[in-house]
Design a protein around this motif. Structure first.
Motif, short mmCIF file in Angstrom:
data_model
loop_
_atom_site.label_atom_id
_atom_site.label_comp_id
_atom_site.label_asym_id
_atom_site.label_seq_id
_atom_site.Cartn_x
_atom_site.Cartn_y
_atom_site.Cartn_z
N HIS A 47 -7.97 -10.40 2.07
CA HIS A 47 -7.56 -11.13 0.88
C HIS A 47 -6.29 -11.90 1.21
CE1 HIS A 47 -9.50 -7.51 -1.22
NE2 HIS A 47 -10.31 -8.54 -1.41
N LEU A 83 -4.02 -11.96 -5.95
CA LEU A 83 -5.00 -11.83 -4.87
C LEU A 83 -5.95 -13.02 -4.90
CD1 LEU A 83 -6.26 -8.13 -4.96
CD2 LEU A 83 -4.67 -9.11 -3.35
N THR A 92 0.83 -1.21 0.00
CA THR A 92 0.00 0.00 0.00
C THR A 92 0.86 1.26 0.00
OG1 THR A 92 -0.18 -0.13 2.42
CG2 THR A 92 -1.98 -1.09 1.12
N TYR A 126 -0.09 -4.57 -6.94
CA TYR A 126 -1.18 -4.76 -5.97
C TYR A 126 -2.35 -3.83 -6.28
CZ TYR A 126 -3.65 -4.75 -1.48
OH TYR A 126 -4.61 -4.84 -0.49
N LEU A 160 -10.13 -6.31 -9.55
CA LEU A 160 -11.12 -6.95 -8.70
C LEU A 160 -12.52 -6.37 -8.92
CD1 LEU A 160 -11.44 -9.06 -6.44
CD2 LEU A 160 -10.94 -7.27 -4.79
N MET A 212 -6.19 -4.78 -7.39
CA MET A 212 -7.39 -4.30 -6.71
C MET A 212 -8.36 -3.65 -7.70
SD MET A 212 -7.23 -5.14 -3.55
CE MET A 212 -8.49 -4.10 -2.81
N GLU A 242 -9.57 -13.94 -3.22
CA GLU A 242 -10.68 -13.45 -2.42
C GLU A 242 -11.66 -14.59 -2.17
OE1 GLU A 242 -12.67 -9.37 -2.62
OE2 GLU A 242 -14.06 -10.61 -3.76
#
Length: 524
Positions: free
Chosen positions: A226, A178, A150, A279, A286, A283, A180
């Motif tokens: 996740h 990832l 992040t 990352y 996603l 996201m 989920e």
């Protein structure tokens, strides 16, 4: 059951120890046997064992040599030494390498039993401490890796902490994957409570076992629950087949953990400092799950590619459509849509995938307008999660155009409904706020903040819907409550004044008389 390795060069001794006591009753099982220290080391390397009972004197490799080599290799199994001689020098030497006891042959069953019980307790305590330390280490690793992906940690701080936490990210390139878990996600959104740790722990073990056959890397859990894999590619060239790995992971999680899952494959990046980019892109990808469905494998490769030659034109037409949709201009909206599809027909070289993608992008853009208006997408799409499948179900370009036009009409109708219905909802929310807080010092500005609108706009809207200004309506609520209290309680007038939000008694008296035509004291 704790597993025991018996080591003695005499077969009679090994078999005798096996029969000497009821191992299972004590919580042990004799899992392996060896005739010398060398064979014992091979057994320790090939299976998980907890306790070694070894003779001190053996050919090839003695018991003392065995213990020395075990400790040199970092093996921490408990050890009980057996000897036919009560030799203090042997005992002193053995104690250097941490042994649990030194038993003389022939072994006394009571003494062995007492030693085993103590060993069992020591193993249990050591295991508990080890598991707690490992759990604490995993938590720390997850926190640092979360900060890395992040972009909330400096390169120098990460480098220092990575060394301490044994995080090795040495590689040529990286890619974030990832995972989920569908039920975990649904539960978190429904209750706000994190999932039980064991479920994520079990799922991560399954994922790690499968991904280990495809790529090297590090697993951790992010702040949104996740499972995250930072894949490391050590040599330039073809990357691992992450789509095949994703299919295996989804099948295994569904079968063994009873958890359906989606897998999102981020793009490849160079350098540890760029891992966050993979990352963040994962996201973003996603978001497509809403349209591509549950248990999806999502990557840049799985999102339909667009023809760059007409990208600008399509993007421009989509922005134009957005303006007409927001304006409620159905005629212009449909004219632009027909024009887009007529253009597709004129360019025979345009493949079906571009038409599919354009339809998908137009609908995504229109649906975003609903979300921005705080609407519910399911009001215009019966199966929002299968939007892309519904698009692909139309076999001709004209059928697809008809499908899109129908959806755009429904979206425009729903947006008009939201627009017409919003003012009463805003005012109702403000009225509810006033009724709950009339006894406090509240203002139009504070009320506007609760519904996220401009105070000037709220003031005009409030007057239009109620016929009263915000200030007058607040006085009305307070005076109605004051009249109720004066008629039904024994409170003094000055007490009622404070209870309904007036700090100035004289102002309360004037306002009460203005609204009711009577002084407050006349109701007592």
């Amino acid at each position: 059951m704790w597993k025991v390795l018996l080591v003695d060069d005499e077969i009679d001794i090994r078999e005798g120890l096996t029969q000497l006591i009821d191992w299972e009753a004590l919580g042990f099982t004799v899992a392996a046997k060896a005739s010398n220290g060398k064979e014992a080391l091979e057994a320790l390397a090939s299976q998980s064992l907890h306790l070694v009972i070894a003779d001190i004197s053996m050919p090839v490799m003695t018991g003392l040599e065995l213990i020395k080599e075990m400790r040199a290799r970092g093996l921490t199994q408990s050890v009980i030494i057996l000897s036919a001689y009560n030799d203090f020098e042997y005992l002193k030497e053995a104690l250097k390498y941490r042994v649990e006891n030194y038993l003389l042959k022939p072994v006394d069953d009571d003494e062995l039993t007492a030693t085993l019980l103590q060993v069992k307790e020591d193993i249990r305590q050591d295991l508990a401490v080890s598991m707690q330390e490992k759990e604490n280490l995993n938590i720390l690793r997850s926190k640092i890796l979360n900060r890395l992906v992040t972009r909330n940690i400096s390169p120098s701080e990460f480098s220092n902490k990575a060394d301490f936490l044994q995080i090795d990210l040495t590689a040529v390139s990286y890619r974030v994957i990832l995972v989920e878990l569908e039920n975990v996600k649904d539960g978190f959104e429904r209750t706000g409570e994190p999932a039980e740790h064991w479920k994520l722990f079990s799922a991560q073990n399954v994922c790690a076992e499968i991904m280990g056959g495809y790529a090297d890397g590090i697993w951790f859990e992010d702040a949104l629950q996740h499972l995250v894999f930072i894949a490391k590619q050590h040599v330039a060239g073809e990357p691992a087949d992450y789509h095949a790995a994703a299919d295996e992971i989804k099948a295994a999680l569904k079968r063994f953990v009873k958890e359906p899952a989606s897998v999102i494959i981020g793009p490849e990046v160079r350098g540890v400092r760029e891992i966050h980019a993979s990352y963040f892109e994962a996201m973003k990808l996603l978001d497509y799950k809403f349209y591509l469905g549950r248990e999806a494998t999502i990557s840049e490769r799985r999102i339909p590619s667009r023809a760059e030659t007409i990208d600008v034109e399509i993007e421009g037409r989509i922005r134009e459509l957005e303006r007409f949709i927001l304006a409620g201009d159905e005629t212009s909206c449909l004219q632009v849509t027909h024009g887009i599809y007529d253009g597709f027909k004129e360019h025979a070289k345009i493949g079906k995938s571009l038409v599919h993608h354009a339809t998908f992008e137009i609908l995504m853009s229109a649906l975003r307008l609903i979300r921005e208006a705080n609407g519910d997408v399911s009001q215009v799409l019966e199966r929002p999660e299968r939007l892309y499948e519904d698009i692909l179900a139309h076999k001709t370009i004209d059928d697809m155009r008809g499908f899109l036009c129908g959806k755009l009409k429904a979206i425009m109708g729903y947006l008009a409904h939201l627009k017409n219905d919003r003012p009463p909802k805003v005012v109702m929310s403000v009225l509810d706020y006033m009724k709950r807080n009339y006894n406090k010092e509240i203002s139009l500005k504070q009320a506007a903040e609760t519904v996220f609108v401009n105070p000037g706009y709220l003031g005009k809207l409030f007057k239009k819907e109620t016929g009263l200004s915000f200030h007058d309506y607040l006085n009305k609520i307070r005076i109605d409550k004051a009249r109720e209290l004066l008629l039904n309680t024994r409170h003094y007038v000055y007490q009622v004044s404070e209870m309904v939000g007036y700090k100035d008694y004289n102002y309360f008296h004037r306002t009460f008389k203005k609204w009711t035509g009577r002084a407050p004291s006349e109701l007592k």
